[in-house]
Design an enzyme around this catalytic site. Structure first.
Site, PDB file in Angstrom:
ATOM      1  N   PHE A  49     -74.747  11.267 -12.389  1.00 17.78           N
ATOM      2  CA  PHE A  49     -73.641  12.024 -13.006  1.00 17.78           C
ATOM      3  C   PHE A  49     -72.322  11.590 -12.357  1.00 17.78           C
ATOM      4  CE2 PHE A  49     -70.789  15.757 -12.597  1.00 17.78           C
ATOM      5  CZ  PHE A  49     -70.509  15.948 -13.947  1.00 17.78           C
ATOM      6  N   SER A 105     -64.541   7.024  -1.927  1.00 17.36           N
ATOM      7  CA  SER A 105     -65.413   8.093  -2.400  1.00 17.36           C
ATOM      8  C   SER A 105     -65.450   9.251  -1.393  1.00 17.36           C
ATOM      9  CB  SER A 105     -66.823   7.538  -2.630  1.00 17.36           C
ATOM     10  OG  SER A 105     -67.646   8.536  -3.128  1.00 17.36           O
ATOM     11  N   GLN A 106     -65.459   8.902  -0.100  1.00 22.45           N
ATOM     12  CA  GLN A 106     -65.452   9.935   0.945  1.00 22.45           C
ATOM     13  C   GLN A 106     -64.212  10.824   0.809  1.00 22.45           C
ATOM     14  OE1 GLN A 106     -67.707  10.536   3.652  1.00 22.45           O
ATOM     15  NE2 GLN A 106     -66.405  12.346   3.945  1.00 22.45           N
ATOM     16  N   GLU A 107     -63.045  10.194   0.617  1.00 24.89           N
ATOM     17  CA  GLU A 107     -61.802  10.968   0.484  1.00 24.89           C
ATOM     18  C   GLU A 107     -61.855  11.852  -0.756  1.00 24.89           C
ATOM     19  OE1 GLU A 107     -58.924   7.594   2.474  1.00 24.89           O
ATOM     20  OE2 GLU A 107     -58.459   8.257   0.419  1.00 24.89           O
ATOM     21  N   GLU A 108     -62.307  11.275  -1.870  1.00 23.42           N
ATOM     22  CA  GLU A 108     -62.333  12.029  -3.128  1.00 23.42           C
ATOM     23  C   GLU A 108     -63.302  13.210  -3.046  1.00 23.42           C
ATOM     24  OE1 GLU A 108     -61.373   7.912  -5.575  1.00 23.42           O
ATOM     25  OE2 GLU A 108     -63.404   8.698  -5.543  1.00 23.42           O
ATOM     26  N   HIS A 166     -72.368   4.026  -8.525  1.00 21.50           N
ATOM     27  CA  HIS A 166     -71.684   5.221  -7.993  1.00 21.50           C
ATOM     28  C   HIS A 166     -72.645   6.111  -7.200  1.00 21.50           C
ATOM     29  CE1 HIS A 166     -68.664   3.884 -10.791  1.00 21.50           C
ATOM     30  NE2 HIS A 166     -67.818   4.770 -10.298  1.00 21.50           N
ATOM     31  N   PRO A 167     -72.131   6.706  -6.120  1.00 19.54           N
ATOM     32  CA  PRO A 167     -72.973   7.608  -5.336  1.00 19.54           C
ATOM     33  C   PRO A 167     -73.090   8.970  -6.025  1.00 19.54           C
ATOM     34  CG  PRO A 167     -70.742   7.648  -4.478  1.00 19.54           C
ATOM     35  CD  PRO A 167     -70.745   6.652  -5.620  1.00 19.54           C
ATOM     36  N   ILE A 227     -68.048  12.066 -12.434  1.00 20.45           N
ATOM     37  CA  ILE A 227     -66.863  12.783 -12.909  1.00 20.45           C
ATOM     38  C   ILE A 227     -65.735  12.453 -11.938  1.00 20.45           C
ATOM     39  CG2 ILE A 227     -67.449  14.893 -11.607  1.00 20.45           C
ATOM     40  CD1 ILE A 227     -66.285  16.470 -14.040  1.00 20.45           C
ATOM     41  N   CYS A 228     -64.512  12.370 -12.452  1.00 21.48           N
ATOM     42  CA  CYS A 228     -63.376  12.088 -11.573  1.00 21.48           C
ATOM     43  C   CYS A 228     -63.053  13.367 -10.800  1.00 21.48           C
ATOM     44  CB  CYS A 228     -62.176  11.636 -12.416  1.00 21.48           C
ATOM     45  SG  CYS A 228     -60.733  11.318 -11.408  1.00 21.48           S
TER      46      CYS A 228
HETATM   47  C1  2AL Z   1     -67.423  10.093  -7.666  1.00 16.77           C
HETATM   48  C2  2AL Z   1     -66.774   9.497  -6.574  1.00 16.77           C
HETATM   49  O1  2AL Z   1     -67.317   8.876  -5.661  1.00 16.77           O
HETATM   50  N1  2AL Z   1     -65.435   9.744  -6.742  1.00 16.77           N
HETATM   51  C3  2AL Z   1     -65.272  10.448  -7.883  1.00 16.77           C
HETATM   52  O2  2AL Z   1     -64.193  10.840  -8.322  1.00 16.77           O
HETATM   53  N2  2AL Z   1     -66.510  10.665  -8.426  1.00 16.77           N
HETATM   54  N3  2AL Z   1     -68.782  10.063  -7.819  1.00 16.77           N
HETATM   55  C4  2AL Z   1     -69.433  10.660  -8.853  1.00 16.77           C
HETATM   56  N4  2AL Z   1     -70.774  10.548  -8.865  1.00 16.77           N
HETATM   57  O3  2AL Z   1     -68.829  11.286  -9.726  1.00 16.77           O
END
Ligand code: 2AL
Length: 174
Positions: A119, A84-87, A67-68, A121-122
């Protein structure tokens, strides 16, 4: 896209369509394809969850490391996956002020130094302030608890991505 269509996909198409429901882990969709026929979308999700839970601790941490960072280098350089860009954009990670950027960098670095994974998180389920609050709070966990916590977030991200794929396919057919 209903479940009959999903069940009729070749593994190439299945992995092309669902390969990033867990960030940069197409191996998971490639593995669960062999469990067809799925009863419904929840069944697809259950197989993904079971696959993740069957992994060793280092396997789970491997998923986390795919995950980035939030508001990290990949975002700045345009290297994020489309999902990931959209989120991250929706969650305001592209419009942080300079104070928030500094806090995010400092806490992300501290978190990675402590746990050896980023780290997670959604972000679609959390606003900017809550994300920063949880980042500080979760730094206090021990590694095993935090690994499990982060995997729970991966499962939430996966669930929303699965539902988005099916929904956007249905909308394009309207
Ligand atoms: C991300 C992501 O790319 N999308 C998301 O909901 N959370 N990344 C992250 N490190 O929490």
């Amino acid at each position: 896209m209903d479940i009959r269509v999903i069940n009729s996909l070749t593994y190439e198409d299945f992995v092309n369509i669902f390969g990033n429901v867990v960030e940069k882990c197409p191996l998971i969709s490639a593995a669960i394809w062999s469990h067809r026929p799925f009863k419904d979308l929840e069944d697809v999700e259950t197989h993904i969850t079971e696959f993740i839970h069957s992994l060793s601790d280092s396997g789970k941490e491997g998923i986390l490391r795919c995950h980035p960072d939030l508001a990290g280098r990949d975002l700045q350089t345009g290297a994020l996956t489309r999902e990931s860009q959209e989120e991250q954009s929706q969650a305001g990670m592209t419009t942080l002020d300079s104070r928030e950027i500094l806090d995010m960098y400092r806490l992300n670095a501290e978190y990675k130094e402590r746990f050896g994974f980023p780290f997670i998180i959604c972000v679609r389920l959390n606003k900017k302030a809550e994300i920063l609050r949880q980042l500080s709070e979760r730094l206090k966990n021990d590694r095993a608890a935090e690994r499990e916590r982060a995997i729970e977030e991966v499962k939430k991200i996966c669930s929303l991505r699965l539902h988005s794929i099916v929904l956007s396919d249905m909308q394009t057919k309207l």
